[in-house]
Enzyme design. Structure first.
Site, PDB file in Angstrom:
ATOM      1  N   GLY A  12       4.706 -37.020   8.947  1.00  0.00           N
ATOM      2  CA  GLY A  12       5.736 -36.820   9.965  1.00  0.00           C
ATOM      3  C   GLY A  12       5.225 -36.795  11.393  1.00  0.00           C
ATOM      4  N   MET A  90       9.222 -43.506   2.339  1.00  0.00           N
ATOM      5  CA  MET A  90       8.608 -44.492   1.451  1.00  0.00           C
ATOM      6  C   MET A  90       9.480 -44.811   0.232  1.00  0.00           C
ATOM      7  SD  MET A  90       6.012 -45.129   3.221  1.00  0.00           S
ATOM      8  CE  MET A  90       4.907 -46.073   2.190  1.00  0.00           C
ATOM      9  N   ILE A  92      12.637 -47.581  -1.079  1.00  0.00           N
ATOM     10  CA  ILE A  92      13.484 -48.735  -0.768  1.00  0.00           C
ATOM     11  C   ILE A  92      14.931 -48.310  -0.967  1.00  0.00           C
ATOM     12  CG2 ILE A  92      14.142 -51.063  -1.503  1.00  0.00           C
ATOM     13  CD1 ILE A  92      11.192 -51.405  -2.413  1.00  0.00           C
ATOM     14  N   LEU A  93      15.750 -48.513   0.044  1.00  0.00           N
ATOM     15  CA  LEU A  93      17.157 -48.107  -0.042  1.00  0.00           C
ATOM     16  C   LEU A  93      18.000 -49.258  -0.596  1.00  0.00           C
ATOM     17  CD1 LEU A  93      17.229 -46.318   3.403  1.00  0.00           C
ATOM     18  CD2 LEU A  93      17.541 -45.189   1.180  1.00  0.00           C
ATOM     19  N   HIS A 109       7.759 -49.986  11.351  1.00  0.00           N
ATOM     20  CA  HIS A 109       6.826 -50.617  10.411  1.00  0.00           C
ATOM     21  C   HIS A 109       5.520 -50.935  11.140  1.00  0.00           C
ATOM     22  CE1 HIS A 109       5.635 -52.865   6.870  1.00  0.00           C
ATOM     23  NE2 HIS A 109       5.164 -53.787   7.696  1.00  0.00           N
TER      24      HIS A 109
HETATM   25  C1  GRF Z   1       3.906 -44.956  10.035  1.00  0.00           C
HETATM   26  O1  GRF Z   1       2.743 -45.689  10.256  1.00  0.00           O
HETATM   27  C2  GRF Z   1       5.088 -45.863   9.877  1.00  0.00           C
HETATM   28  O2  GRF Z   1       4.964 -47.068  10.556  1.00  0.00           O
HETATM   29  C3  GRF Z   1       5.129 -46.130   8.404  1.00  0.00           C
HETATM   30  O3  GRF Z   1       4.707 -44.919   7.806  1.00  0.00           O
HETATM   31  C4  GRF Z   1       3.860 -44.205   8.710  1.00  0.00           C
HETATM   32  C5  GRF Z   1       4.401 -42.802   8.809  1.00  0.00           C
HETATM   33  O4  GRF Z   1       3.531 -41.937   9.496  1.00  0.00           O
HETATM   34  N1  GRF Z   1       6.434 -46.583   8.002  1.00  0.00           N
HETATM   35  P1  GRF Z   1       4.008 -40.458   9.874  1.00  0.00           P
HETATM   36  O5  GRF Z   1       4.476 -39.782   8.592  1.00  0.00           O
HETATM   37  O6  GRF Z   1       5.106 -40.571  10.886  1.00  0.00           O
HETATM   38  O7  GRF Z   1       2.788 -39.797  10.415  1.00  0.00           O
END
Ligand code: GRF
Length: 195
Positions: A12, A90, A92-93, A109
């Protein structure tokens, strides 16, 4: 007031950047809730420290992606968010979630899409000896990592150390995501409806 939900699965750090932006006024709006599919996500601690309501819906308790998505839709009803911000979520919706919120879901992303959808983007950049790497914020539609792009931010690849690369990419993300959310909040960013 503009209000939005943030979905996470892990650390996060993006959530933290977004919380700070709402606190400083860089985002003119509030986070109505933080939702995680993992109860051990450190992002939930960050949300609690900022007094933001947390929802945990663990995907393994559902028989299908659709049932999981339906549970999310139901749980969000009391918050009526104007936007859903995926920040390291993480899962897929499916259309069960995407259709009712179409045009109101964005994701970040860690690549310059359309290059490298999916996982392990930093390793791919290193393996292919790319000179440029970057991040993309895009609207979420029914295809993986391929919805219309809202904004991108790029950098020169100076190191082949994956941890260093990851750190630099996170720094880009933490600057870009709050700006894009604010653009959406101000009505400057809209998903074009297909005919
Ligand atoms: C980020 O690099 C984002 O691009 C990807 O997942 C990572 C999440 O990092 N979708 P965090 O949990 O915000 O530190």
């Amino acid at each position: 007031m503009f209000s939005f939900a943030v979905f996470i699965s892990g650390n996060g750090s993006n959530l933290q950047a977004i919380i700070s932006a709402t606190q400083s006024g860089a985002i003119d709006g509030k986070i109505c809730c933080v939702l995680s599919n993992k109860k051990e996500s450190y992002g939930l601690v960050r949300a609690q420290e900022a007094n933001i309501p947390c929802i945990v819906i663990e995907h393994q308790n559902f028989k299908s992606r659709e049932e999981f998505d339906n549970a999310i839709v139901q749980s969000l009803k009391e918050y009526t968010p104007d936007l859903i911000v995926l920040a390291g979520f993480m899962r897929i919706l499916t259309p069960v979630f995407i259709r009712p919120y179409l045009g109101k879901i964005m994701n970040i992303h860690p690549s310059l899409l359309p290059k490298y959808p999916g996982l392990n983007t930093h390793q791919k950049v290193i393996d292919n000896e790319d000179a440029q790497h970057g991040v993309t914020v895009h609207f979420v539609d029914e295809n993986l990592d391929s919805g219309p792009i809202c904004a991108q931010s790029s950098m020169q690849v100076k190191s082949k150390d994956i941890e260093e690369l990851k750190k630099s990419i996170h720094e880009l993300e933490h600057k870009l995501y709050p700006k894009v959310i604010q653009d959406f909040a101000k009505g400057n960013l809209k998903l074009k409806k297909e005919n």
